[in-house]
Motif scaffolding. Structure first.
Motif, mmCIF file in Angstrom:
data_model
loop_
_atom_site.group_PDB
_atom_site.id
_atom_site.type_symbol
_atom_site.label_atom_id
_atom_site.label_comp_id
_atom_site.label_asym_id
_atom_site.label_seq_id
_atom_site.Cartn_x
_atom_site.Cartn_y
_atom_site.Cartn_z
ATOM 1 N N VAL A 1 16.916 -3.939 50.467
ATOM 2 C CA VAL A 1 16.363 -5.177 51.023
ATOM 3 C C VAL A 1 15.197 -5.599 50.138
ATOM 4 O O VAL A 1 14.284 -4.797 49.891
ATOM 5 C CB VAL A 1 15.862 -4.974 52.469
ATOM 6 C CG1 VAL A 1 15.474 -6.313 53.084
ATOM 7 C CG2 VAL A 1 16.896 -4.263 53.315
ATOM 8 N N GLY A 2 15.210 -6.838 49.639
ATOM 9 C CA GLY A 2 14.131 -7.258 48.755
ATOM 10 C C GLY A 2 13.910 -8.753 48.792
ATOM 11 O O GLY A 2 14.829 -9.522 49.095
ATOM 12 N N GLY A 3 12.674 -9.165 48.498
ATOM 13 C CA GLY A 3 12.356 -10.584 48.458
ATOM 14 C C GLY A 3 10.867 -10.827 48.530
ATOM 15 O O GLY A 3 10.066 -9.894 48.670
ATOM 16 N N PRO A 4 10.444 -12.091 48.428
ATOM 17 C CA PRO A 4 9.020 -12.423 48.471
ATOM 18 C C PRO A 4 8.450 -12.248 49.869
ATOM 19 O O PRO A 4 9.158 -12.379 50.874
ATOM 20 C CB PRO A 4 8.987 -13.887 48.036
ATOM 21 C CG PRO A 4 10.337 -14.414 48.391
ATOM 22 C CD PRO A 4 11.295 -13.274 48.204
ATOM 23 N N PHE A 5 7.137 -11.967 49.938
ATOM 24 C CA PHE A 5 6.469 -11.852 51.226
ATOM 25 C C PHE A 5 5.093 -12.490 51.137
ATOM 26 O O PHE A 5 4.534 -12.697 50.055
ATOM 27 C CB PHE A 5 6.329 -10.381 51.648
ATOM 28 C CG PHE A 5 5.215 -9.637 50.948
ATOM 29 C CD1 PHE A 5 3.949 -9.559 51.509
ATOM 30 C CD2 PHE A 5 5.436 -9.038 49.719
ATOM 31 C CE1 PHE A 5 2.921 -8.892 50.866
ATOM 32 C CE2 PHE A 5 4.412 -8.368 49.065
ATOM 33 C CZ PHE A 5 3.148 -8.300 49.636
#
Length: 243
Positions: free
Chosen positions: A232-236
């Motif tokens: 699971v990955g992405g901007p935060f």
């Protein structure tokens, strides 16, 4: 795991005599994570691609954390973190999965709950900050897959408490309130592995902290006949306070 825990614990006790805050400090953050999911889930010998077959997508995510730092020698600082991932999708199986037939529309839902208790020491505390410690992660993930008519349903469960090594580093730009950093947890044993990391930029003024960056979390874990191999990955982005 037996080799990892004593080694990490030894590192904590070596660091303890030189790692203590000058004053008491507390803080908390709340954040949003716009993540994408990839990987597979398995039940027995059946396997499904969660991205391409189930078409899971972000529905609701909550990220909370709080910490307590103190000047008491030898005692570690404490951090609590909570992550909730709720993703749903509608897709089609290329092959049967745990009794759910192939070639028909399927509905799916991933319900992921993760709570971390981290005990850590401040090794450096100036314009370069370094924390080292241990994390106990309570991971509870459930994937449900059912045919559109609701006649057959599969549930894949992973429920475990896992010890992990924790490290965090931050570099402050003097007199600006700006900083950049990285933090993460890692463990690998017996063919299972878990890791996560944050890369971030931060601005802080009067105890208010705004942070943004990229977060990734990966789990490759077997629990009986069920297993998850998911990334699971992405901007935060997050906002918090500390004093």
């Amino acid at each position: 795991m037996k080799k990892l825990i004593p080694a990490a614990t030894a590192c904590l006790f070596v660091a303890a005599p030189v790692a203590q805050a000058d004053v008491m400090g507390i803080g908390a953050t709340i954040g949003y994570w716009d993540s994408d999911l990839s990987g597979t889930a398995a039940s027995g010998s059946d396997r499904v691609d969660v991205e391409n077959e189930l078409d899971l997508s972000n529905n609701d995510e909550v990220n909370l954390s709080a910490f307590l730092e103190h000047p008491v020698p030898l005692l570690p600082n404490v951090r609590l973190s909570y992550v909730r991932i709720d993703q749903t999708g509608r897709g089609e199986l290329s092959s049967g999965f745990d009794g759910v037939p192939a070639g028909v529309p399927v509905d799916s839902e991933l319900d992921w709950r993760q709570t971390d208790l981290t005990l850590y020491y401040e090794i450096l505390d100036n314009w370069v900050n370094l924390d080292l410690g241990l994390t106990a992660r309570d991971l509870d993930a459930e994937l449900e897959v059912s045919d559109e008519a609701g006649l057959t349903r599969s549930t894949t469960d992973v429920d475990a408490v896992v010890p992990m090594v924790y490290a965090a580093s931050r570099f402050d730009l003097p007199l600006t309130g700006l900083s950049v950093g990285v933090s993460g947890n890692l463990v690998s044993y017996g063919g299972d592995s878990l890791y996560d990391y944050d890369l971030f930029g931060q601005y802080q003024i009067y105890g208010v902290q705004v942070r943004a960056g990229y977060r990734e979390m990966a789990v490759d874990y077997e629990d009986g006949d069920d297993s998850l191999d998911i990334d699971v990955g992405g901007p935060f982005a997050s906002v918090g306070f500390n004093f």
